[in-house]
Enzyme design. Structure first.
Site, PDB file in Angstrom:
ATOM      1  CE  LYS A  65       1.190   6.942  13.607  1.00 58.04           C
ATOM      2  NZ  LYS A  65       1.778   5.895  12.753  1.00 58.04           N
TER       3      LYS A  65
ATOM      4  CG  ASN B 128      -7.187   5.713  13.640  1.00 55.48           C
ATOM      5  OD1 ASN B 128      -6.573   6.732  13.938  1.00 55.48           O
ATOM      6  ND2 ASN B 128      -6.803   4.935  12.647  1.00 55.48           N
TER       7      ASN B 128
ATOM      8  N   GLY C  49       0.840  -1.183   0.000  1.00 56.62           N
ATOM      9  CA  GLY C  49       0.000   0.000   0.000  1.00 56.62           C
ATOM     10  C   GLY C  49       0.874   1.231   0.000  1.00 56.62           C
ATOM     11  CB  ALA C  50       0.181   4.749   0.886  1.00 55.70           C
TER      12      ALA C  50
ATOM     13  CD  GLU D 217      -4.208  -1.908  11.308  1.00 50.57           C
ATOM     14  OE1 GLU D 217      -3.205  -2.626  11.216  1.00 50.57           O
ATOM     15  OE2 GLU D 217      -4.247  -0.741  10.863  1.00 50.57           O
TER      16      GLU D 217
ATOM     17  CG  ASN E  49      -0.956   2.842  12.750  1.00 51.94           C
ATOM     18  OD1 ASN E  49       0.074   3.492  12.929  1.00 51.94           O
ATOM     19  ND2 ASN E  49      -1.766   3.074  11.727  1.00 51.94           N
TER      20      ASN E  49
ATOM     21  CB  SER F 296      -5.939   4.478   8.183  1.00 55.92           C
ATOM     22  OG  SER F 296      -5.817   4.199   9.566  1.00 55.92           O
TER      23      SER F 296
END
Length: 323
Positions: free
Chosen positions: A204, A212, A9-10, A285, A102, A273
């Site tokens: 983080k 999220n 992915g990115a 997630e 994450n 995300s």
């Protein structure tokens, strides 16, 4: 240095292109339109620091790549238990798995020390399925501070940041960490080796554990969440409860909770995300972000009522979106 990137992915594609520019022998493992585009055009990176295109080898067959020195794992945490057939052909006796993730990683208590050393978290490693295919001994932790997104097949836009902190579970500054860090730096990224990487994980996590799930529940952007007084207060309470769990595990995180929403507000109308996954019909997630900390709170005896409430609501949302 031979590197396979699994999960292109990115973030995975961005790291792969950086290592390729540094001269590493890079292999991107992908499939579908993304793979076809990378084979035809390479990977295009759009960045405020300058756009570029790189053409590392891309394949859908890890056996074609064979054993490598490093596997950079860009897969979502909820896809890792099933990644055994993809990972196995890439491994030799000393292959390291650099796990960009994450939340709380499956290796968190590996060589942690203290009363919880070696403990397996069910929410992160259900039934030991992740550890069975990704041995904790291979793991190099990686905390990603770069923000990227896929604008299309094989087109990565870097929004901000270039830092990828890495570290060993046993807190050593190992030769394998230093070698990987050096290649990342040669490719134009920041990659400090952090003996206390668990501190970075919690820093983080403070944002991920609150922004999220709240963004997915409310369908709002970072700015919108922070401008709403009630939601902003819920976010701050979730952060304070998270810090209490970290402290109970012996990890002091020197950050100001009150400053975090202000920083997030400045990010603007960015969709997390988790919200993007919800909108695209993908699995959420959230286990490693939220359920894991609730489980850690149970282990340590820390009261986390707001985390439990948001977890219950977001877990129901995840179940409904997967139905």
């Amino acid at each position: 240095m031979k590197v396979a990137v699994l999960g292109t992915g990115a973030i995975g594609a961005y790291v792969g292109t950086a290592l390729h520019r540094a001269g590493a022998d890079v292999h991107l493992v992908a499939r579908g339109p993304h793979l076809a585009a990378m084979r035809q055009y390479g990977v295009r990176v759009l960045s405020p620091r300058g756009d570029f295109t790189a053409r590392p080898h891309a394949t859908d067959d890890p056996a074609e790549v064979g054993p490598v020195d490093y596997v950079f794992l860009g897969l979502k945490a909820n896809a890792r238990a099933a990644c055994g057939p993809l990972v196995a052909p890439l491994l030799h006796d000393t292959t390291a798995v650099v796990a960009a993730q994450n939340g709380i990683p499956w290796w968190y208590f590996h060589r942690h020390g203290g009363p919880h050393d070696g403990h397996r978290l069910e929410s992160v490693d259900p039934g030991g399925a992740v550890g069975a295919v990704l041995a904790p001994e291979r793991a190099i932790g990686c905390v990603v501070y770069a923000a990227t997104e896929l604008e299309g097949p094989c087109v990565v836009r870097r929004l901000e940041g270039t830092r990828f902190s890495v570290g060993e579970p046993d807190r050593s500054v190992s030769a394998r960490c230093l070698a990987f860090s050096g290649a990342m730096v040669d490719g134009g990224l920041k990659c400090p080796v952090e003996p206390e990487l668990r501190g970075d994980i919690w820093v983080k996590l403070l944002g991920n554990i609150s922004f999220n799930p709240i963004s997915a529940l409310s369908r709002t952007t970072m700015r919108q969440m922070c401008l709403h007084g009630g939601t902003r207060r819920v976010i701050e309470i979730m952060m304070h409860e998270t810090l209490a769990v970290a402290r109970a595990l012996g990890c002091e995180v020197g950050v100001s909770v009150e400053r975090r929403p202000a920083g997030a507000e400045r990010v603007g109308d960015h969709r997390t995300s988790t919200l993007q996954d919800l909108e695209r019909g993908r699995p959420l997630e959230l286990d490693v972000l939220l359920a894991a900390v609730v489980e850690l709170a149970e282990i340590t005896g820390v009261e986390v009522p707001t985390l439990r409430t948001v977890h219950a609501l977001s877990d129901l949302l995840a179940l409904r979106s997967a139905a």
